[in-house]
Structures are given as C-alpha cells and as structure tokens.
Scaffold this active site. Structure first.
Site, PDB file in Angstrom:
ATOM      1  N   HIS A 138      13.114  -1.321   2.043  1.00  0.00           N
ATOM      2  CA  HIS A 138      12.378  -0.049   2.171  1.00  0.00           C
ATOM      3  C   HIS A 138      11.492   0.076   0.938  1.00  0.00           C
ATOM      4  O   HIS A 138      11.905  -0.317  -0.158  1.00  0.00           O
ATOM      5  CB  HIS A 138      13.285   1.176   2.111  1.00  0.00           C
ATOM      6  CG  HIS A 138      14.317   1.304   3.178  1.00  0.00           C
ATOM      7  ND1 HIS A 138      15.558   0.750   3.081  1.00  0.00           N
ATOM      8  CD2 HIS A 138      14.299   1.990   4.342  1.00  0.00           C
ATOM      9  CE1 HIS A 138      16.272   1.070   4.150  1.00  0.00           C
ATOM     10  NE2 HIS A 138      15.543   1.815   4.935  1.00  0.00           N
ATOM     11  N   ASP A 162      13.372   1.594  -1.973  1.00  0.00           N
ATOM     12  CA  ASP A 162      14.530   0.988  -2.625  1.00  0.00           C
ATOM     13  C   ASP A 162      14.120  -0.154  -3.541  1.00  0.00           C
ATOM     14  O   ASP A 162      14.862  -0.502  -4.443  1.00  0.00           O
ATOM     15  CB  ASP A 162      15.666   0.587  -1.656  1.00  0.00           C
ATOM     16  CG  ASP A 162      15.241  -0.294  -0.513  1.00  0.00           C
ATOM     17  OD1 ASP A 162      15.604   0.013   0.612  1.00  0.00           O
ATOM     18  OD2 ASP A 162      14.547  -1.297  -0.744  1.00  0.00           O
TER      19      ASP A 162
HETATM   20  C1  XUL Z   1      20.560   3.317   8.483  1.00  0.00           C
HETATM   21  C2  XUL Z   1      19.918   2.012   8.696  1.00  0.00           C
HETATM   22  C3  XUL Z   1      18.669   1.752   7.932  1.00  0.00           C
HETATM   23  C4  XUL Z   1      17.649   0.963   8.676  1.00  0.00           C
HETATM   24  C5  XUL Z   1      16.347   0.804   7.937  1.00  0.00           C
HETATM   25  O1  XUL Z   1      21.700   3.540   9.218  1.00  0.00           O
HETATM   26  O2  XUL Z   1      20.414   1.189   9.426  1.00  0.00           O
HETATM   27  O3  XUL Z   1      19.003   1.146   6.750  1.00  0.00           O
HETATM   28  O4  XUL Z   1      18.121  -0.314   8.971  1.00  0.00           O
HETATM   29  O5  XUL Z   1      15.789   2.018   7.601  1.00  0.00           O
END
Ligand code: XUL
Ligand code: CO
Length: 437
Positions: free
Chosen positions: A101, A104
C-alpha cells in the site's frame, strides 16, 4: 545489500526428509508440474504491510515484535530503513513478487503534497531494490482506510471532498505502481460500506464507488498502465457491511456498472470464511465468471472468527485452492500473495521466515496433490459422469434451447415417474481426495 540475517542464507529446497527448519521441504521452484515450474504456477508474493509494519499490536494490547532495524527511527527515516530489510527477507525466501500500500511503504505527510514526496523518495529505493534482486511488484494499492479522513469511506464517503482526496491518492498510487512495473493494482474496500443504514444512502454510495473505479480505469489508460485491476471481496471488518462482500456480490457490481471487462477478483481465504463461504467456493464463483485473478493466501481461526490473517498451513485448504486454480488456468497476472501475519507471540525476526516457509511449502504440496488428483482423473470422471444426462437426448435439447415448459410438461406426463437418481458419493469422493493427501 542489508544483512540483518547473517545466519540465514538464501533458502534451499532440501526435500521432504529434511529436518532443517530454515529450508523448503516441498517448494522446489524449478520442479515441473503440469508443464510449468512450481515458481511459475505459484507466483509467490510477500506483502510489505504485515512483514514490515506488523508490530503485533491488537485491540487489547500494544506492539510486541522485536524489529532491530526499526529501533530509534520514525517517519521517513524509518520508512527508508525498512526497504533493504524487506528485500533481504524477500530475496532469502526466493519470493518472485511483492505487494504494498502507498502508506505502508511511506508515511503520511502533513499534506497530500508531502505524502506524495515521501512516496516518491521510497519508490526510488524500491526501484533500486527491484533492479538489484529481480523481484517484481505483483500489485500496488492505496491505503484508503487508516487516515481519519476516511472514517466514512473514501469512494463511498458522504463528503465529496473526501472522494476527491481518495481519487488523488489512487492517481498517485497508480503512477508509482506503473513506475515500478507493477503487474496489477488492487482495490480492497476497507471502509467502503456502512456502520448503520440509518445514515446511509446505499444506492448513491455504490454509484460513487463505480464512478471511482471507472476513473481509475480511465487514468490507467491515460498513463499507459496495462496491469490487471483487481477487486478484493470482504464482507465486514472494519465496517459492519462492506459493499464488495463476496465474489458473487463483486461480480454483480462489476457487471451492473460495466466494469467486468477491466477487473478480476483477488480472493482472500479469511475474507471468504468471514462471508460464510469456503475459499474453494469463492474461487469457483470467480473462475466460472472468467474473473479468477489472484489470491491473498492466509487463513482464519475456527474458534476466533475474526480476520486473523494467519499463515496457511492446512494441506486440505491449499489442495482445494490449487485444484480450482489449475482448473481455471492458474494466475497468469496474479499470484499467491501472503496477506498473512505472524502471531503476536511470535516476536522474533526469524519467525517471519518460519511463517513464509510454512505457507510456501503448504501451497507447493497443494499444487503437487492437485496435479496428482487431476492426473488420476477419477474425480473429474465422476463429476463428468454425474452430468451424463446432459450429454445426449433430452439434456442436449434443453441446453440448446429447443425445449419449453410445454414440451417438457408433455414429456414428463408421457414418461411417468422419473427414474431413480444416482448417488452423489460424497463420502467416496472425500476418501478419494484423502488418498492423495
Ligand atoms: C484487509 C486486506 C488488505 C488488502 C489490501 O483485510 O486484506 O490488506 O489485501 O488492501
Ligand atoms: Co488482502
């Protein structure tokens, strides 16, 4: 290259008899299964968020993890320090891919402009590490659920300005994913849902979500990003209800808003079970619609029931996943992405290795077992035989649209009582699967 793990070298495949903890017993990347290497089938991916940012905190207690590379650092300095450590871990595990992300890998700034600058700084480091190691980006995504701004959702916020901020963040996340040669881009609808319907205009919110995704598709075209878009279903947590609740709901949404040509599904095991489905079910639903894209490999805990994101070690589960994956042509753009985290009590850095080794070996076994079940052929033959009445005579005539209620009414009256059904043989088939496990 960083060397936070001097005692751990690049992990080797030692085979099932090995008693070396830090080695693969089953994942043999170059082994050929159904004409492709295990590496090509499984396309393993390690996630930045759990691996580098997971600290072991939960709703009842603070961080527990020992992470020497984090010590004394914060903000952008911390973000910079984590990059080489992440790639050291990924490289030693032999991971061909990773996922992240925006927020992160790099911290939130005081303003969006500053956040974008931070992100650019880190993206340059990620790029260097990708070039050094050959590790590729499976998919990127924007974190649209942590910042207080997104408390009511991003694309589905009642506040149009929040929608705009979310759009700006996705614009930038798409640009950096493209810059890093990302093979995909994922939307997980963190807070795209509701806490109560008393304050929610559901139709309007879902319309806005579709508009948001169309904007992303259009922008990808504009910048020449050709990666695969994914939507990742989950029914709840943190919201009470998330609009992308399961594979079927996502497919319906994508079809309704003309998005299906642009999206595939990224299915996660623990999300499937939260939705009251098995992962096998979710993968079948997606596969049947030609939309099986990628999987977030993890597992829940039967007795806890939350999104615990544990590493998958159950061979029965991985066999089911790989049977469905092989049936529908595997993961040409996606992969087996470990959206999994070590337990709060697994505090040592080394636990990150044990965890991934377990998941990779479990999937390698699942792949090998699934291929053996397919080569044996009895399972597929049984299913084919079960539908034999559709392969000739009346069945063909119905499938080809040559029958009506009237013609079938006449047929049934003429026929008399329908002939006895055949056994579903569930227990026989369960035993058959266990022959291979
Ligand atoms: C949350 C989840 C996230 C997604 C990406 O439950 O799975 O980490 O994979 O945003
Ligand atoms: Co996920």
């Amino acid at each position: 290259m960083s060397n936070y793990f001097p005692s751990i070298s690049r992990l080797a495949y030692e085979g099932p008899k090995s008693r070396t903890a830090l080695a693969f017993k089953h994942y043999n990347p170059d082994e050929i299964v159904e004409g492709k290497t295990m590496r090509e089938h499984l396309r393993f991916s390690i996630v930045y968020w759990h691996t580098m940012c997971g600290q072991g905190a939960d709703m009842f207690g603070g961080p527990t993890a020992i992470r020497p590379w984090d010590e004394g650092l914060s903000g952008l300095d911390l973000a910079k320090a984590r990059v080489p450590v992440f790639f050291e871990i990924a490289e030693k595990l032999g991971m061909p891919f990773y996922a992240f992300h925006d927020r992160d890998v790099a911290p939130h700034g005081q303003t969006l402009r500053q956040s974008n600058e931070y992100l650019d700084t880190i993206v340059a480091l990620l790029k260097e590490q990708q070039q050094r190691t050959g590790i590729r980006l499976l998919w990127g995504t924007a974190q649209l659920f942590v910042h207080p701004r997104y408390m009511h959702g991003a694309a589905t916020s009642p506040n149009a300005e929040v929608f705009a901020f979310g759009a700006a963040q996705v614009k930038k996340a798409l640009e950096v994913t493209h810059e890093l040669g990302g093979e995909g881009y994922t939307f997980w609808g963190g807070r795209e849902g509701y806490s109560t319907l008393w304050n929610t205009d559901m139709k309007r919110e879902v319309d806005h979500l579709a508009k948001f995704l169309h904007m992303a598709v259009d922008y990808a075209k504009e910048i020449g990003f050709k990666g695969q878009f994914y939507i990742e279903p989950k029914p709840k947590e943190p919201t009470k209800h998330q609009y992308d609740s399961d594979a079927a709901a996502c497919l319906n949404f994508l079809r309704e808003y003309d998005l299906l040509p642009h999206f595939k599904l990224n299915l996660e095991t623990n999300h499937a079970t939260l939705a009251g489905h098995s992962m096998q079910h979710e993968m079948e639903v997606a596969g049947a619609a030609g939309a099986l894209g990628s999987i977030d490999a993890n597992t829940g805990d039967l007795l806890l029931g939350w999104d615990t994101d544990q590493f998958p070690t159950d061979i029965y589960l991985t066999t089911q996943c790989m049977l469905v994956a092989l049936k529908y042509g595997g993961f040409p753009t996606g992969g087996v992405n470990f959206d999994s985290k070590v337990r709060r009590e697994s505090i040592d850095p080394e636990d990150l290795f044990h965890a991934h080794i377990g998941g990779m070996d479990a999937f390698a076994r699942g792949l090998r077992i699934a291929a053996a079940i397919r080569a044996d052929g009895r399972l597929a033959d049984f299913v084919k035989q079960r539908y034999a009445s559709w392969d000739s005579g009346l069945g063909v005539s119905i499938e080809q649209g040559r029958e009506t209620l009237a013609s079938l009414g006449a047929f049934a009256l003429e026929k008399g009582e329908a002939r006895a059904n055949n056994s579903g043989r569930q227990e026989f088939l369960e035993n058959l699967i266990n022959e291979f496990i």
